[in-house]
Design a protein around this motif. Sequence first.
Motif, PDB file in Angstrom:
ATOM      1  N   UNK A   1     -25.100   3.964  29.051  1.00 50.30           N
ATOM      2  CA  UNK A   1     -23.973   4.457  29.975  1.00 50.30           C
ATOM      3  C   UNK A   1     -22.588   4.000  29.572  1.00 50.30           C
ATOM      4  N   UNK A   2     -22.532   2.876  28.909  1.00 51.46           N
ATOM      5  CA  UNK A   2     -21.027   2.492  28.454  1.00 51.46           C
ATOM      6  C   UNK A   2     -20.523   3.377  27.413  1.00 51.46           C
ATOM      7  N   UNK A   3     -21.510   3.806  26.471  1.00 56.63           N
ATOM      8  CA  UNK A   3     -21.190   4.526  25.171  1.00 56.63           C
ATOM      9  C   UNK A   3     -20.909   5.846  25.624  1.00 56.63           C
ATOM     10  N   UNK A   4     -21.863   6.247  26.643  1.00 62.06           N
ATOM     11  CA  UNK A   4     -21.381   7.695  27.176  1.00 62.06           C
ATOM     12  C   UNK A   4     -20.146   7.953  27.820  1.00 62.06           C
ATOM     13  N   UNK A   5     -19.817   6.898  28.575  1.00 57.80           N
ATOM     14  CA  UNK A   5     -18.582   6.887  29.354  1.00 57.80           C
ATOM     15  C   UNK A   5     -17.182   6.925  28.264  1.00 57.80           C
ATOM     16  N   UNK A   6     -17.591   5.960  27.193  1.00 55.69           N
ATOM     17  CA  UNK A   6     -16.409   5.936  26.236  1.00 55.69           C
ATOM     18  C   UNK A   6     -16.540   7.330  25.498  1.00 55.69           C
ATOM     19  N   UNK A   7     -17.673   7.822  25.132  1.00 55.90           N
ATOM     20  CA  UNK A   7     -17.614   9.160  24.427  1.00 55.90           C
ATOM     21  C   UNK A   7     -16.923  10.313  25.401  1.00 55.90           C
ATOM     22  N   UNK A   8     -17.163  10.312  26.661  1.00 58.15           N
ATOM     23  CA  UNK A   8     -16.468  11.229  27.405  1.00 58.15           C
ATOM     24  C   UNK A   8     -14.908  10.963  27.439  1.00 58.15           C
ATOM     25  N   UNK A   9     -14.659   9.933  27.384  1.00 53.21           N
ATOM     26  CA  UNK A   9     -13.085   9.716  27.545  1.00 53.21           C
ATOM     27  C   UNK A   9     -12.621   9.928  25.930  1.00 53.21           C
ATOM     28  N   UNK A  10     -13.322   9.930  25.147  1.00 50.87           N
ATOM     29  CA  UNK A  10     -12.548  10.214  23.770  1.00 50.87           C
ATOM     30  C   UNK A  10     -12.580  11.779  23.608  1.00 50.87           C
ATOM     31  N   UNK A  11     -13.820  12.343  24.287  1.00 50.74           N
ATOM     32  CA  UNK A  11     -13.598  13.887  24.243  1.00 50.74           C
ATOM     33  C   UNK A  11     -12.531  14.449  25.170  1.00 50.74           C
ATOM     34  N   UNK A  12     -12.137  14.007  26.516  1.00 49.04           N
ATOM     35  CA  UNK A  12     -10.959  14.436  26.882  1.00 49.04           C
ATOM     36  C   UNK A  12      -9.664  14.020  25.979  1.00 49.04           C
TER      37      UNK A  12
END
Length: 94
Positions: free
Chosen positions: A71-82
């Motif tokens: 969950x933490x990694x997915x959140x960081x990846x989503x933030x980086x995608x934005x």
Amino acid sequence: MLAVTSVSNSQTRTPLINHREKNQKARINQGVRSGELTHHEAHTLRNNERNINAEKRIARANGKVGPRERSMIRHQESRDSRTIYNKKHNAAVN
């Protein structure tokens, strides 16, 4: 013994996260080639990806990538995608 090994392997695998990582690297490289990203922006984005990779390695070294870590990694990846999107669509040029 075999069941324990397969459970252990399934906990450390992150195929969706790995696919997303490759996709984001491709988006960064494409942005540099097209001129949408400056070299400084690309450098910053690549550093963000390196930090996420370091966290994945740490989680794997601890023996598993559980739901919380994913969950933490997915959140960081989503933030980086934005961030990639925003930097590709700003007015900065090389």
